[in-house]
Design an enzyme around this catalytic site. Sequence first.
Site, short mmCIF file in Angstrom:
data_model
loop_
_atom_site.label_atom_id
_atom_site.label_comp_id
_atom_site.label_asym_id
_atom_site.label_seq_id
_atom_site.Cartn_x
_atom_site.Cartn_y
_atom_site.Cartn_z
N GLU A 170 -29.99 7.61 11.09
CA GLU A 170 -30.58 6.81 10.00
C GLU A 170 -29.62 6.66 8.82
O GLU A 170 -30.04 6.38 7.70
CB GLU A 170 -31.90 7.42 9.52
CG GLU A 170 -33.01 7.47 10.55
CD GLU A 170 -33.53 6.10 11.01
OE1 GLU A 170 -33.00 5.07 10.56
OE2 GLU A 170 -34.46 6.09 11.83
N HIS A 196 -36.10 11.98 4.68
CA HIS A 196 -36.87 11.27 5.72
C HIS A 196 -37.49 12.30 6.65
O HIS A 196 -36.79 13.16 7.16
CB HIS A 196 -35.95 10.32 6.49
CG HIS A 196 -36.56 9.81 7.76
ND1 HIS A 196 -37.82 9.24 7.79
CD2 HIS A 196 -36.12 9.81 9.04
CE1 HIS A 196 -38.11 8.91 9.04
NE2 HIS A 196 -37.09 9.25 9.82
N HIS A 208 -40.73 13.29 9.73
CA HIS A 208 -41.80 12.92 10.66
C HIS A 208 -42.96 13.89 10.41
O HIS A 208 -43.53 14.45 11.35
CB HIS A 208 -41.34 13.02 12.12
CG HIS A 208 -40.21 12.10 12.47
ND1 HIS A 208 -39.61 12.11 13.71
CD2 HIS A 208 -39.57 11.14 11.74
CE1 HIS A 208 -38.64 11.20 13.73
NE2 HIS A 208 -38.59 10.60 12.54
N HIS A 255 -43.98 6.16 12.56
CA HIS A 255 -42.68 6.85 12.54
C HIS A 255 -42.68 8.04 11.59
O HIS A 255 -42.47 9.17 12.02
CB HIS A 255 -41.59 5.83 12.18
CG HIS A 255 -40.21 6.36 12.18
ND1 HIS A 255 -39.10 5.56 12.33
CD2 HIS A 255 -39.73 7.62 12.03
CE1 HIS A 255 -38.01 6.31 12.28
NE2 HIS A 255 -38.37 7.56 12.11
ZN LIG Z 1 -37.20 9.23 11.93
#
Ligand SMILES: [Zn+2]
Length: 213
Positions: A72, A90, A92, A152
């Site tokens: 990413e 970021h 999950h 996501h």
């Molecule tokens: Zn991800």
Amino acid sequence: MSPLRAAVAAASRRLADAGLLVGTAGNVSARVGDRVAITATGVRLGECGPDEVTVVTLDGTVVEGTLAPTSELSLHLGVYADGPAAAIVHTHAPFATALACVVDALPVLHYQQLTLGGEVRVAPYATFGTAELATHVRTALEGRSAALLANHGSVTLGGSLDQAVENALLLEWLCQLHHRASALGTPRVLTEEQQADVVRAAIERGYGTPQEV
Ligand SMILES: [Zn+2]
């Protein structure tokens, strides 16, 4: 070695300890000037060390470290290009990801959400690591320090690494709140007027900062 690498590794371990980063899923970065320290791809974030953080320039060229940056990377670099963020998380995380499978936005149920800029948008789904996903997320982040990514996970920003981590923890708490409140009934959403009153009161009272008696 850049001290930023140890700081990013420590933030990753903290987020994993809090249950927001599971296994190798998620990534963390911090920026100083024209350098970005970012977790490497495939790293177990709960055990992340400074040598598992790679330093890149703002165009993505690796200048320190031996491991390839997260998939990413373009999302992180795109967000840094858009504004003054000093760090990006970021995840999950369980509740954020669950909610991002269902809703189009996280409404303001609790006034603490206003520190993230208000209603949190859900960026439309696109394959991980693609320019398309990065574009969707950058749009969802306009005027906000948090966004959900459909089916996501989540992204949060901060003016410091600590702030980005705190925002990630707050967002997960807010998603958990939404989940629990929705199980009990239809949650009430704070009106525009109620939200404006909170912002006014927070400015007047210096909300969220220690104050001398
Ligand atoms: Zn991800």
